[in-house]
Design a protein around this motif. Sequence first.
Motif, short mmCIF file in Angstrom:
data_model
loop_
_atom_site.label_atom_id
_atom_site.label_comp_id
_atom_site.label_asym_id
_atom_site.label_seq_id
_atom_site.Cartn_x
_atom_site.Cartn_y
_atom_site.Cartn_z
N PHE A 165 -13.84 -6.98 -3.35
CA PHE A 165 -13.35 -7.66 -4.54
C PHE A 165 -11.84 -7.92 -4.50
N TYR A 166 -11.11 -7.34 -3.56
CA TYR A 166 -9.68 -7.63 -3.43
C TYR A 166 -9.24 -7.18 -2.04
N GLY A 167 -8.19 -7.82 -1.51
CA GLY A 167 -7.73 -7.38 -0.20
C GLY A 167 -6.44 -8.06 0.23
N GLY A 168 -5.96 -7.63 1.38
CA GLY A 168 -4.75 -8.18 1.99
C GLY A 168 -4.61 -7.64 3.40
N THR A 169 -3.44 -7.84 3.97
CA THR A 169 -3.21 -7.37 5.34
C THR A 169 -2.14 -6.27 5.29
N TYR A 170 -0.96 -6.57 5.79
CA TYR A 170 0.12 -5.58 5.78
C TYR A 170 0.77 -5.52 4.40
N PHE A 171 0.99 -4.31 3.91
CA PHE A 171 1.76 -4.09 2.68
C PHE A 171 2.86 -3.07 2.98
N PRO A 172 4.08 -3.30 2.51
CA PRO A 172 5.17 -2.35 2.73
C PRO A 172 5.13 -1.22 1.69
N PRO A 173 5.91 -0.16 1.91
CA PRO A 173 5.91 0.94 0.95
C PRO A 173 6.66 0.62 -0.34
N GLU A 174 7.52 -0.40 -0.30
CA GLU A 174 8.22 -0.83 -1.51
C GLU A 174 8.20 -2.36 -1.54
#
Length: 687
Positions: A117-126
Amino acid sequence: MPNRLAHEKSLYLRQHADNPVDWYPWGEEAFRVAREQDKPILLSIGYSSCHWCHVMEHECFENPEIAQLQNELFVNIKVDREERPDLDELYMNALQAMTGSGGWPLNIFLTPDGKPFYGGTYFPPEDRGQLPAWPRVLVAVAQAYRQRREEVERAADDLVAYLQQQTRPPLSPTALREQFLDEAARNLVPHYDREHGGFGTAPKFPSPMQLEFLLRTYRRAGAPRALEMVLQTLTAMARGGIHDQIGGGFHRYAVDDAWLVPHFEKMLYDNALLARISTLAYLASGSAICRQVAEETFVYLLREMHGSHGGFFSAQDADTGEGEGAFYLWTPEEIEAVVGPEEATLVCRYFGVTPQGNFEGRSILHVPDDPALVAREFGLSPDELAHRIARARALLYDARSQRPWPARDEKVIVSWNGLAIRAFAEAGAAFDRPDFLATAEHAARFIQDNLWDGRTLFHVWEEGEARFSGFLDDYANLVNGLLSLYEATFDPRWVDWARVLTDLMLERFLDPEAGDFFDTPADGEKLIVRPKTFVDQSTPSGNGSATEALLRLGTLLGERRYIDRAVAILERYAPIAVEHPIACGQLLLAMDFALGNPHEIAIIGDPTLPETRALLRVVYGNYIPNRVLALRHPEDEEAARGIPLLADRTFVDQRPTAYVCRQFVCQRPVTTPRELADQLGVRIPDE
């Protein structure tokens, strides 16, 4: 304290075993816990040599506060995409449907029954530019799941319905016509980068299937521009930073459009496919650089990616403890310390090494200018320059070998080994390299002995254990590899095994309604959608490879049922492949074979005799994409039983003899290389 991944076979999963995240491997336990605790699932998919997977692990998954948040809000599952390409394909399609893009690491949120139902690839810590902070994403997704459950579940159901529909698009079969190939070639041209070669803009990926289609266009239509595009691309890549100028082999892709700055991981599939297309380009053009790069890539695979057991390993990492790509970078001072001050000026000029560097203060080696220009600058002949650069490369390789090596993922994946077997077999025949043929045979024997139980082909071998029932591309790529191995060695066991695997492929993967193939076997794990691919990714699509395998085997054995099934698949997907050649290269290769009225070549003779070898050189030494080849020793009656093409063939005038047929209508038998070359419409090699 290690988590549940500590005892997994996968290197990628074990790399996450010390994360404070409470990772589960994919399996029923994780889904049971999610149902019992009424928590959504975070499914994170990557692979061991993925740079951004390592970055996100270090920044987020190793962070105790972020890990605690993940553990409180989600049931967390880690998957190695190389072990489970079916899960990767399914959930990557879901992400692309939701966002229009994809990549790795793939982080996607699921309901407890596995629906995305939701997603992405790389996410940073901030928060970083347009990228939201991973903790903020975690909280928002968990909050949406708790507070807007009906909306989330409805969106997930709609997405699953869409994914299901995509496996059976409403297509009307269209009779194949040669004009389709011309139209596909025209549609490919606008994607071509006229300045740097290749297709599209940054990031720039190798496109071996599209390049092979252009080679076939050159052969079929006599289109010199198609050959020029292939040679420009392969030359630009060979001189770019995407090519390891010291150790050979190619990195995954370039982040720029000029092939200079790569993502430094090296994958078996890229190098097998690029070595093979370089071999074919050499056969089509006689290009010395294509042959050199092909042979150097094969040597790299033998030296660094081939196990003593016979199988090929999957990947080398982009990173070492010193940072991304550090293993491959140089400064002028480092060059001088290895080759000496007198040679350093030449070597730095040739490889574009400068004090300022081109990547984080150091230099990625590349060949920015034509070697002939460099030779003139230094008053050298081309041969003298080549000799001095070769000597410097050897010294630099030895010096580089003292650095910390990138990690190597030693899993053996059948589909990728199938690509390597095909490449080594075809190059062994083309270049008259018995060592390449022996390598292909060694790999095939390893798979037969360790990943085949007489009824099931397994997908991956890790630490002495074969795991996961094979997927469509395992069967299809291995069959294509075995057919090329037979055509190079004429050992009938390879074509016999190819027939068995093909029948199992039809039995286990065929979609009886659509007439094409699923990626997973009928008796495999039941997923929310049974995936199906006809679009190429970094490797050929499963349906494209299977179609080519059916055509090649059917033509060799005279089995219409194989050919008819392949043609039905091509008729189903022809409009899509023609309109989108950048996505459907492998289907177009199969279509070219189907429409190409392939040569059926039978040679009767002892393959160790010079007269027989001379006939074989006509076939091996030319680019003849649409052909099958069989050979029978005159005293071997058994060989003709399984291959009708060899039946009732005899010597003419007591000499080794070639028979050239098309659709089992044969020309007169011939005994000389000149006569055979004339019948095939090719030259005699080395004339």
